[in-house]
Design a protein around this motif. Sequence first.
Motif, PDB file in Angstrom:
ATOM      1  N   THR A 151       0.834  -1.203   0.000  1.00 31.41           N
ATOM      2  CA  THR A 151       0.000   0.000   0.000  1.00 31.41           C
ATOM      3  C   THR A 151       0.869   1.253   0.000  1.00 31.41           C
ATOM      4  OG1 THR A 151      -1.785  -1.130   1.174  1.00 31.41           O
ATOM      5  CG2 THR A 151      -1.784   1.271   1.253  1.00 31.41           C
ATOM      6  N   GLY A 152       1.924   1.248   0.822  1.00 24.48           N
ATOM      7  CA  GLY A 152       2.833   2.379   0.854  1.00 24.48           C
ATOM      8  C   GLY A 152       3.456   2.639  -0.510  1.00 24.48           C
ATOM      9  N   LYS A 153       3.820   1.580  -1.213  1.00 29.75           N
ATOM     10  CA  LYS A 153       4.394   1.730  -2.551  1.00 29.75           C
ATOM     11  C   LYS A 153       3.363   2.319  -3.512  1.00 29.75           C
ATOM     12  CE  LYS A 153       7.735  -2.064  -2.176  1.00 29.75           C
ATOM     13  NZ  LYS A 153       8.127  -3.401  -2.711  1.00 29.75           N
ATOM     14  N   ARG A 154       2.116   1.860  -3.404  1.00 31.89           N
ATOM     15  CA  ARG A 154       1.059   2.395  -4.269  1.00 31.89           C
ATOM     16  C   ARG A 154       0.857   3.887  -4.026  1.00 31.89           C
ATOM     17  NH1 ARG A 154      -4.790   0.101  -4.661  1.00 31.89           N
ATOM     18  NH2 ARG A 154      -4.835   1.956  -5.995  1.00 31.89           N
ATOM     19  N   VAL A 155       0.817   4.288  -2.763  1.00 32.08           N
ATOM     20  CA  VAL A 155       0.604   5.693  -2.435  1.00 32.08           C
ATOM     21  C   VAL A 155       1.706   6.551  -3.048  1.00 32.08           C
ATOM     22  CG1 VAL A 155       0.661   7.370  -0.539  1.00 32.08           C
ATOM     23  CG2 VAL A 155      -0.762   5.322  -0.351  1.00 32.08           C
ATOM     24  N   ARG A 156       2.946   6.088  -2.956  1.00 30.05           N
ATOM     25  CA  ARG A 156       4.060   6.894  -3.444  1.00 30.05           C
ATOM     26  C   ARG A 156       4.176   6.875  -4.964  1.00 30.05           C
ATOM     27  NH1 ARG A 156       5.081   5.254   1.577  1.00 30.05           N
ATOM     28  NH2 ARG A 156       5.911   6.840   3.001  1.00 30.05           N
ATOM     29  N   SER A 157       3.682   5.816  -5.598  1.00 33.88           N
ATOM     30  CA  SER A 157       3.760   5.749  -7.056  1.00 33.88           C
ATOM     31  C   SER A 157       2.550   6.373  -7.738  1.00 33.88           C
ATOM     32  CB  SER A 157       3.907   4.286  -7.514  1.00 33.88           C
ATOM     33  OG  SER A 157       2.747   3.534  -7.178  1.00 33.88           O
ATOM     34  N   GLU A 158       1.384   6.372  -7.062  1.00 33.39           N
ATOM     35  CA  GLU A 158       0.158   6.841  -7.697  1.00 33.39           C
ATOM     36  C   GLU A 158      -0.264   8.242  -7.246  1.00 33.39           C
ATOM     37  OE1 GLU A 158      -2.973   3.968  -7.294  1.00 33.39           O
ATOM     38  OE2 GLU A 158      -1.652   2.286  -7.773  1.00 33.39           O
ATOM     39  N   THR A 159       0.403   8.779  -6.217  1.00 31.54           N
ATOM     40  CA  THR A 159       0.062  10.123  -5.740  1.00 31.54           C
ATOM     41  C   THR A 159       1.338  10.954  -5.602  1.00 31.54           C
ATOM     42  OG1 THR A 159       0.316   9.841  -3.329  1.00 31.54           O
ATOM     43  CG2 THR A 159      -1.703   8.988  -4.330  1.00 31.54           C
ATOM     44  N   VAL A 320       1.732  20.157   1.772  1.00 32.49           N
ATOM     45  CA  VAL A 320       1.036  19.048   1.104  1.00 32.49           C
ATOM     46  C   VAL A 320      -0.359  19.500   0.704  1.00 32.49           C
ATOM     47  CG1 VAL A 320       0.162  16.702   1.359  1.00 32.49           C
ATOM     48  CG2 VAL A 320       2.331  17.348   2.416  1.00 32.49           C
ATOM     49  N   ARG A 321      -0.677  19.405  -0.563  1.00 36.17           N
ATOM     50  CA  ARG A 321      -2.003  19.802  -1.022  1.00 36.17           C
ATOM     51  C   ARG A 321      -3.049  18.806  -0.531  1.00 36.17           C
ATOM     52  NH1 ARG A 321       1.012  20.541  -5.678  1.00 36.17           N
ATOM     53  NH2 ARG A 321       0.152  18.637  -6.596  1.00 36.17           N
ATOM     54  N   GLU A 322      -4.214  19.332  -0.190  1.00 34.48           N
ATOM     55  CA  GLU A 322      -5.272  18.489   0.348  1.00 34.48           C
ATOM     56  C   GLU A 322      -5.674  17.402  -0.641  1.00 34.48           C
ATOM     57  OE1 GLU A 322      -7.853  16.995   3.134  1.00 34.48           O
ATOM     58  OE2 GLU A 322      -6.236  18.470   3.334  1.00 34.48           O
ATOM     59  N   ALA A 323      -5.658  17.725  -1.926  1.00 33.20           N
ATOM     60  CA  ALA A 323      -6.036  16.741  -2.942  1.00 33.20           C
ATOM     61  C   ALA A 323      -5.109  15.538  -2.925  1.00 33.20           C
ATOM     62  CB  ALA A 323      -6.036  17.384  -4.327  1.00 33.20           C
ATOM     63  N   GLU A 324      -3.825  15.768  -2.658  1.00 30.75           N
ATOM     64  CA  GLU A 324      -2.870  14.660  -2.616  1.00 30.75           C
ATOM     65  C   GLU A 324      -3.146  13.759  -1.422  1.00 30.75           C
ATOM     66  OE1 GLU A 324       0.682  16.900  -2.475  1.00 30.75           O
ATOM     67  OE2 GLU A 324       0.669  17.396  -4.606  1.00 30.75           O
ATOM     68  N   ARG A 325      -3.479  14.384  -0.287  1.00 36.35           N
ATOM     69  CA  ARG A 325      -3.798  13.594   0.897  1.00 36.35           C
ATOM     70  C   ARG A 325      -5.068  12.761   0.655  1.00 36.35           C
ATOM     71  NH1 ARG A 325      -3.148  14.389   6.615  1.00 36.35           N
ATOM     72  NH2 ARG A 325      -2.225  16.424   6.243  1.00 36.35           N
ATOM     73  N   VAL A 326      -6.075  13.403   0.062  1.00 42.15           N
ATOM     74  CA  VAL A 326      -7.333  12.695  -0.211  1.00 42.15           C
ATOM     75  C   VAL A 326      -7.091  11.520  -1.152  1.00 42.15           C
ATOM     76  CG1 VAL A 326      -9.599  12.892  -1.308  1.00 42.15           C
ATOM     77  CG2 VAL A 326      -8.791  14.686   0.235  1.00 42.15           C
ATOM     78  N   GLN A 327      -6.284  11.734  -2.174  1.00 38.54           N
ATOM     79  CA  GLN A 327      -5.990  10.665  -3.125  1.00 38.54           C
ATOM     80  C   GLN A 327      -5.249   9.516  -2.448  1.00 38.54           C
ATOM     81  OE1 GLN A 327      -3.796  11.967  -6.558  1.00 38.54           O
ATOM     82  NE2 GLN A 327      -3.904   9.972  -7.593  1.00 38.54           N
ATOM     83  N   ALA A 328      -4.312   9.853  -1.575  1.00 38.66           N
ATOM     84  CA  ALA A 328      -3.576   8.815  -0.851  1.00 38.66           C
ATOM     85  C   ALA A 328      -4.515   8.027   0.059  1.00 38.66           C
ATOM     86  CB  ALA A 328      -2.453   9.441  -0.032  1.00 38.66           C
TER      87      ALA A 328
END
Length: 457
Positions: A151-159, A320-328
């Motif tokens: 999951t951590g890898k997905r968050v860093r690769s997709e957001t 950190v933009r809110e959109a990035e947090r929401v996407q993560a």
Amino acid sequence: MSGGGELLCLGISHKTAPVAVRERLALTTKEAQSLCRELVDTDAIREAVAISTCNRTEIYLVGDPVHAETELLSRLAARADTRPTELTDAMYAPRNCDAARQLYRVVSGLESMIVGEAEIQGQAKRAYEAALEAQTTGPLTNRLFTAALQTGKRVRSETALGEGRASVSSVAVGLAREIASPAHPELTTLNVVLIGAGETSELTAQALAAQGVRTIFVANRHADRARSIADRFGGTVSSLHDLPDRLTEADIVVSSTSSPHPLIGVDELALVMRDRQGAPLLLIDLAVPRDIDPQCAELDGVTLYDIDDLQSVVARNRSVREAERVQAEEVVEDEIQRFARWMGQLDVMPTISALREHGDAIVEQVLAENAGRWESASARDRARIEALAKSVMQRLLHEPTIRLKSVDRDASHGRLQIARELFGLSDGVSETSSDAGDEAGEAEVRPLRRRGAGPAR
């Protein structure tokens, strides 16, 4: 999870307790392994993994949730030399999917002081590897940590959550530059001493080098590691024995070791400040437990910041933009649903297996009871009769099997109990299986909520 224990996280973090409390629960790798071994040797706990960083100590357990929590809380209180009741307000104890969500968020950097920082991914991986080495993991924690790291890898690769690779070290260097700027617009004119040669010190040296700092003294017990950092970033190596001399010459000191005791005491630093003849000294302590006695801040000319003091800096400069947090968070929730389906199988699969075994037993019993009625039948005919009987049994059980797999987890216990009673299955069947697949099913969310456990989703 009836029969096999539940997943529980018991933790403390920078969100729930100051560094003065967190440092009393901090664990080295060996201490974490020892604690986990002690825990799995008890009757209440079957699996255990401990994560301990400068901002958190979290232990993930599988077992009886009530007794496991009591057992662990008692051991942590003994370690902190306090009563368990004095720790409860600072600790959180989510269970099952909420416990998994906590780990997923931690590994993804959503729970970090520096949101999106990447170091926690490696720290969680090393904590899991240490538990594997200590042989304290099991089917559930193995699945949990493997999925959390993915999951951590997905968050860093997709957001873009970790964009810019901000870290505690980079914030510390930014703070040093901010404080030093009135007299020294650039850090390049200052002497900087790093104490420690771990990952945090390496990142600090990297951040200093990016500011053009070349006068870096690295003091550490392990000379080879210190020399490697010094060579990469244009510094020199000094032993801890020579630390008083280095402090006398320093303008800024950043300390981040794993020492269980302070390396800079107030009495020793008072002598250093006398020799400095009033020259100011900035100390930044990133270690937990702390490397620098907090009383040093009371000395004239000394400015001391610890890891908690950086929180205000982070809050002031959060980018950190809110959109990035929401996407993560959406990625985390997607992965949690996958984990929930897997956990759902831990309840359902044993009953389904028992149901199929029951059907096979009925088929064998009926065939045995009627074996004398087809003496003239050929071996091929007997095989056809047996196949027909099994086919009828499988079709009869197909719909109950589908319904059991798809039942909402909140209602599954009652549904499983009804199925066992209707088909006369043993009440002693275990409702936990390490071989459950990724079929549909929902996992229970029953956190024991305390401060810091996060909202249910």
